[in-house]
Write a protein that holds these residues in place. Structure first.
Motif, PDB file in Angstrom:
ATOM      1  N   GLU A  25      31.239  28.258  47.922  1.00 27.00           N
ATOM      2  CA  GLU A  25      31.414  29.696  47.733  1.00 27.00           C
ATOM      3  C   GLU A  25      30.177  30.268  47.050  1.00 27.00           C
ATOM      4  O   GLU A  25      29.565  29.597  46.212  1.00 27.00           O
ATOM      5  N   PHE A  31      38.998  34.603  43.895  1.00 24.07           N
ATOM      6  CA  PHE A  31      38.688  33.275  44.418  1.00 24.07           C
ATOM      7  C   PHE A  31      39.787  32.245  44.166  1.00 24.07           C
ATOM      8  O   PHE A  31      39.688  31.118  44.639  1.00 24.07           O
ATOM      9  N   ASP A  32      40.850  32.581  43.437  1.00 17.27           N
ATOM     10  CA  ASP A  32      41.926  31.611  43.222  1.00 17.27           C
ATOM     11  C   ASP A  32      43.228  32.335  42.912  1.00 17.27           C
ATOM     12  O   ASP A  32      43.228  33.472  42.421  1.00 17.27           O
ATOM     13  N   HIS A  46      43.743  23.155  46.382  1.00 15.23           N
ATOM     14  CA  HIS A  46      42.970  24.382  46.547  1.00 15.23           C
ATOM     15  C   HIS A  46      43.135  24.997  47.923  1.00 15.23           C
ATOM     16  O   HIS A  46      43.221  26.219  48.056  1.00 15.23           O
ATOM     17  N   ARG A  47      43.186  24.188  48.974  1.00 13.36           N
ATOM     18  CA  ARG A  47      43.315  24.752  50.323  1.00 13.36           C
ATOM     19  C   ARG A  47      44.608  25.548  50.474  1.00 13.36           C
ATOM     20  O   ARG A  47      44.642  26.561  51.180  1.00 13.36           O
ATOM     21  N   ARG A  99      46.241  27.080  47.848  1.00 12.07           N
ATOM     22  CA  ARG A  99      46.080  28.278  47.022  1.00 12.07           C
ATOM     23  C   ARG A  99      45.191  29.295  47.725  1.00 12.07           C
ATOM     24  O   ARG A  99      45.453  30.499  47.683  1.00 12.07           O
ATOM     25  N   ARG A 100      44.138  28.825  48.371  1.00  7.82           N
ATOM     26  CA  ARG A 100      43.220  29.732  49.050  1.00  7.82           C
ATOM     27  C   ARG A 100      43.912  30.434  50.215  1.00  7.82           C
ATOM     28  O   ARG A 100      43.740  31.648  50.411  1.00  7.82           O
ATOM     29  N   LEU A 131      46.143  33.000  48.774  1.00  7.57           N
ATOM     30  CA  LEU A 131      45.334  34.080  48.218  1.00  7.57           C
ATOM     31  C   LEU A 131      44.878  35.045  49.302  1.00  7.57           C
ATOM     32  O   LEU A 131      44.963  36.270  49.133  1.00  7.57           O
ATOM     33  N   GLU A 132      44.392  34.516  50.408  1.00  5.58           N
ATOM     34  CA  GLU A 132      43.891  35.377  51.472  1.00  5.58           C
ATOM     35  C   GLU A 132      44.984  36.282  52.022  1.00  5.58           C
ATOM     36  O   GLU A 132      44.735  37.453  52.332  1.00  5.58           O
ATOM     37  N   CYS A 172      38.562  39.298  48.698  1.00  2.00           N
ATOM     38  CA  CYS A 172      38.337  37.856  48.554  1.00  2.00           C
ATOM     39  C   CYS A 172      36.844  37.541  48.510  1.00  2.00           C
ATOM     40  O   CYS A 172      36.058  38.108  49.288  1.00  2.00           O
ATOM     41  N   SER A 199      34.396  32.080  51.278  1.00  2.00           N
ATOM     42  CA  SER A 199      34.593  30.654  51.025  1.00  2.00           C
ATOM     43  C   SER A 199      34.512  29.913  52.345  1.00  2.00           C
ATOM     44  O   SER A 199      35.035  30.378  53.359  1.00  2.00           O
ATOM     45  N   ARG A 236      34.642  25.825  54.189  1.00  2.00           N
ATOM     46  CA  ARG A 236      34.935  24.403  54.033  1.00  2.00           C
ATOM     47  C   ARG A 236      34.055  23.609  54.994  1.00  2.00           C
ATOM     48  O   ARG A 236      33.951  23.936  56.178  1.00  2.00           O
TER      49      ARG A 236
END
Length: 291
Positions: free
Chosen positions: A30, A96-97, A111-112, A114-115, A118-119, A135, A138, A140
């Motif tokens: 990120e 970001f979180d 994290h995947r 939560r992301r 979040l989105e 957002c 980010s 991967r």
């Protein structure tokens, strides 16, 4: 001032740009914005932004209540930095979180997960906040492609677009696990024009606190920066024998260069043995202005 619980921010491991990342365990990249870490608490339509230490920084109201009822997210709060002002981002939150949504605590989720949550939440918040919450980008990495992704992101976001650096995360990491980061570092040569005396009890009357650095603008030498980072021994020598240092050229590093020629978060590096003070010009320092 209203306060919230201090945020358990992840520790960072620092990486030098170009250093191999393949064995780091990270697979998410990120861009790093120059703002304040904000803990954003949403209750219905009420939004309150706290610093990571728990101090209340801002509040505003959504155009309609959050459909999930409540949430706690984290992001860069764009306030008080030259970088955010120059980009017209003051007051914006780059999320970001996601720590919690409704009654669902996500801190033990990867994290995947939560992301992704979040989105979805930020799609709603972007509309109801008038664009104040968005957002942070980010990406991967595919298998074995982290170094390539990091290099391309560094070139695109940091070198070309002036972001502060990059942050590296693990898609499988829970909230609070160590993240990596790489910051862009700048170096500027200054003329030592004097010192500021230390007001700390153990150094008062015995050592300097910082060194004043100047740059030439035309034929005029102007003070532009206060630099620290010297050893205790160096600070005592500067206090006892200032005449040995004033007029000499030194190099300092920082995370950005202001239009004044001052470095952001300057740190002393070394003395120059062969550079003339007349070469330390505002024009030379501005050659890498980013904020």
């Amino acid at each position: 001032m209203s306060t919230a619980t201090a945020t358990r921010r992840p520790a960072y491991s620092d990486w030098a740009p170009g250093e191999p990342l393949a064995a780091s365990g990270f697979d998410v990249v990120e861009p790093k914005a120059d703002g304040l870490w904000g803990r954003v608490e949403i209750d219905g339509a009420a939004v309150v932004v706290y610093s990571r230490h728990g101090s209340r920084k801002a509040s505003f109201t959504l155009s309609r209540p959050l459909s999930a009822g409540s949430a706690v997210l984290h992001g860069e709060y764009m306030h008080g930095t030259a970088w955010s002002k120059a980009r017209g981002l003051t007051g914006q939150i780059l999320a970001f979180d996601l720590e919690r949504i409704g009654g669902d605590d996500l801190t033990r989720r990867p994290h995947r997960h939560r992301r992704a949550r979040l989105e979805r939440v930020v799609v709603e918040l972007a509309a109801t906040s008038g664009g104040r919450i968005e957002c942070l980008p980010s990406w991967r990495a595919t298998s074995g492609g982290l170094d390539t992704l990091a290099r391309e992101s560094w070139d695109r976001w940091v070198l070309a677009d002036g972001w502060e650096g990059l942050v590296f995360k693990s898609a499988g990491g829970i909230f609070g696990e160590t993240w990596g980061r790489a910051k862009r570092v700048f170096e500027v040569d200054y003329v030592c024009t004097g010192f500021e005396q230390s007001d700390a009890d153990r150094h008062r009357g015995r050592a300097v606190r910082s060194m004043v650095g100047g740059l030439y603008s035309g034929r005029t030498l102007r003070d532009v920066v206060r630099v620290s980072g010297m050893t205790d021994e160096e600070r005592r020598a500067m206090f006892n024998h200032p005449d040995r240092f004033v007029g000499r050229v030194f190099r300092a590093s920082g995370f950005g260069v202001f239009k004044s020629g001052a470095l952001r978060h300057p740190n002393f590096l070394e003395w120059h043995a062969d550079k003339a003070s007349s070469e330390c010009t505002l024009r030379a320092a501005r050659s890498e202005v980013t904020i």
